[in-house]
Design a protein around this motif. Structure first.
Motif, short mmCIF file in Angstrom:
data_model
loop_
_atom_site.label_atom_id
_atom_site.label_comp_id
_atom_site.label_asym_id
_atom_site.label_seq_id
_atom_site.Cartn_x
_atom_site.Cartn_y
_atom_site.Cartn_z
N HIS A 1 0.84 -1.20 0.00
CA HIS A 1 0.00 0.00 0.00
C HIS A 1 0.87 1.25 0.00
O HIS A 1 0.53 2.27 -0.62
CB HIS A 1 -0.94 0.01 1.22
N THR A 2 2.01 1.17 0.71
CA THR A 2 2.97 2.30 0.69
C THR A 2 3.48 2.53 -0.72
O THR A 2 3.60 3.67 -1.19
CB THR A 2 4.15 2.01 1.62
N LEU A 3 3.80 1.44 -1.41
CA LEU A 3 4.30 1.56 -2.79
C LEU A 3 3.23 2.14 -3.70
O LEU A 3 3.52 2.97 -4.56
CB LEU A 3 4.76 0.19 -3.30
N ARG A 4 1.94 1.72 -3.52
CA ARG A 4 0.86 2.26 -4.34
C ARG A 4 0.75 3.78 -4.14
O ARG A 4 0.55 4.54 -5.08
CB ARG A 4 -0.46 1.57 -3.99
N TYR A 5 0.87 4.20 -2.86
CA TYR A 5 0.78 5.63 -2.56
C TYR A 5 1.91 6.38 -3.28
O TYR A 5 1.69 7.44 -3.87
CB TYR A 5 0.87 5.83 -1.04
N ARG A 6 3.11 5.81 -3.24
CA ARG A 6 4.25 6.49 -3.86
C ARG A 6 4.06 6.60 -5.37
O ARG A 6 4.42 7.62 -6.00
CB ARG A 6 5.55 5.74 -3.55
#
Length: 514
Positions: free
Chosen positions: A480-485
């Motif tokens: 989810h962190t990667l999707r946000y980035r």
């Protein structure tokens, strides 16, 4: 050959007799006759004279004085002493005979009835006859060279006759310093070892000459002559002999230089015409008209258009000041390689660029590669093998390979390297780097002022082909962190990562400068 004391003795009208030095008569060449009654005529002599005297001022009663007199003559290079009897002395003093024998100086008795002027006239007549013979032989030799130059294989025939007349060897170099022809055949290897001397002469305006020592292990004395009438030599002639060439030999060499220069100048005129025809043929081939090119070429280019060919495009390296010379020398090397291998070759020069069309399996292409590869003066691209109809594509291949060679800082790149290798080396161009910096700058500025590691996250996501779990695991973050980035990347760049062109541009930017 000039007159000798032996030839004078054979003249029955002179009635000369030998009293000393008889073993040196054949080798004693007489350059002139001089008469002197001085007890020391040495300061007035040049060497090679037959000295005549009546002994008027000689101290014939002093063997020591006569010994010194003879020693002075021998030291001055006198080849013989003629002593006239019946004037001051009835006979030649024995002390003089002994002194002449001791110094091995030929001593001749001149009878009273033989005037000294008769000896002078005899020597003058022999010298004149010898010179006339030399001139006549020289003219005949020059005529031989001229006839040889007009033969079908004129250059080789001329060199053969020149070497035979000089009892040595002769070789012809092209403007680049490569041996084109030599006579006898073994002289080619010897001439090739003088490349350094030819290179030094090549730097001097024509005509120029130099006398150098022959290759190590030989006793040759080599004369080098540049050929041509312009600032830049069109070729070079080397002549090797064991003895220093005499005047007639030099005249013969000069005649050969004149004939070869004329031949080269005429060849240049033909080459200029052929160059214009070659340029027209190349335009036809690049326009996709191989049949028209074949018809126009006729037999001039043989079967060049009937077999696979390769295209080489060469230019002078930008760092070379004498750019035209580098390309010109390559053009001459191509011509020489074609003549040696009897291959038709199409070489078209335009300013500081040379385009070569040669048989794919012949010897010209390897010669071009050897001349360019590793050179500091040239940069070139070489195409794959194609038929006549594929020349336009081959020319484009050579142009692309040339561009790659310039970007990589290499002297030669072949199309196969570009076609089969990685595309990444092509991204070193300054324009590509500028594009990369401009595209990624907003992400780098974000990473510098805030947390997020957007550039690293984008690289990991693209390298995993958009697979969230794999990319997140590589980064050590939650998916989810990667999707946000990745959403932040889209917002900052104003471009969608769903677009494959965008992903491609970002990946190339990261590989070239990111």
């Amino acid at each position: 050959m000039p007159p000798t004391l032996a030839s004078l003795l054979r003249n029955p009208a002179l009635k000369l007799a030998v009293l000393a030095g008889g073993d040196r008569l054949e080798e004693a060449a007489v350059r002139w006759v001089h008469t002197s009654e001085l007890d020391d005529p040495a300061p007035y002599l040049e060497g090679g004279e037959l000295l005549l005297t009546t002994g008027l001022k000689l101290d014939v009663g002093s063997p020591e004085a006569l010994g010194q007199y003879v020693a002075r003559l021998a030291g001055a290079g006198v080849v013989g002493l003629g002593f006239g009897v019946g004037v001051s002395h009835d006979a030649v003093p024995q002390a003089l005979v002994d002194a002449a024998s001791a110094h091995r100086l030929p001593l001749l008795e001149v009878p009273h009835r033989t005037p000294f002027i008769a000896i002078s006239k005899a020597v003058s007549a022999e010298i004149a006859a010898d010179r006339y013979k030399a001139v006549t032989a020289g003219f005949e030799a020059q005529r031989e060279l001229t006839r040889a130059a007009l033969a079908p294989d004129g250059t080789t025939a001329l060199l053969s006759r020149l070497a035979a007349h000089l009892n040595g060897w002769a070789a012809l170099y092209d403007a680049s310093g490569a041996v084109v022809a030599a006579a006898p055949e073994w002289a080619g290897r010897r001439a090739a070892r003088l490349a350094g001397e030819v290179e030094r002469l090549r730097g001097r305006p024509a005509p120029a000459s130099a006398a150098v020592a022959g290759p190590a292990g030989t006793e040759d004395r080599v004369e080098l002559q540049s050929l041509g009438t312009g600032r830049r030599p069109r070729g070079f002639l080397a002549v090797g002999t064991e003895e220093r060439p005499d005047t007639s030999a030099r005249y013969l060499v000069h005649a050969a230089v004149a004939l070869l220069t004329l031949s080269l100048e005429q060849s240049q005129a033909l080459q200029d015409t052929q160059q214009r025809l070659g340029a027209a043929l190349l335009r036809m081939l690049l326009a996709g008209e191989p049949e028209h090119a074949r018809t126009v070429a006729g037999r001039l280019y043989g079967g060049l258009f009937d077999a696979p060919v390769r295209v080489l495009v060469a230019e002078a390296a930008e760092r070379v000041e004498a750019a035209g010379d580098a390309v010109g020398l390559l053009a001459e090397r191509v011509e020489t390689a074609g003549m040696r291998s009897a291959e038709p070759v199409l070489a078209v020069r335009d300013e500081d660029r040379l385009t070569v069309l040669a048989a794919a399996e012949g010897e010209v292409v390897p010669s071009c590669v050897a001349a360019v590869d590793g050179s500091d003066d040239l940069v070139a691209g070489l195409s794959a093998a194609v038929g006549a109809a594929g020349v336009p594509a081959a020319h484009e291949q050579a142009e692309r390979a040339l561009a790659v060679a310039r970007r990589r800082g290499r002297s030669l790149v072949e199309h196969d390297e570009v076609g089969s290798g990685s595309v990444l080396p092509l991204l070193g161009d300054d324009a590509v780097r500028a594009f990369s910096d401009g595209l990624l700058r907003p992400l780098r500025e974000h990473d510098a002022t805030a947390r997020g590691d957007l550039v690293a996250s984008l690289r990991a996501w693209l390298s995993r082909h958009g697979q969230w779990d794999a990319a997140a695991a590589d980064l050590g973050v939650h998916r989810h962190t990667l999707r946000y980035r990745m959403r932040r990347v889209e917002e900052i760049l104003g471009r969608s990562l769903d677009d494959p062109d965008v992903r491609m541009e970002l990946w190339l930017a990261l590989k070239s400068g990111g």
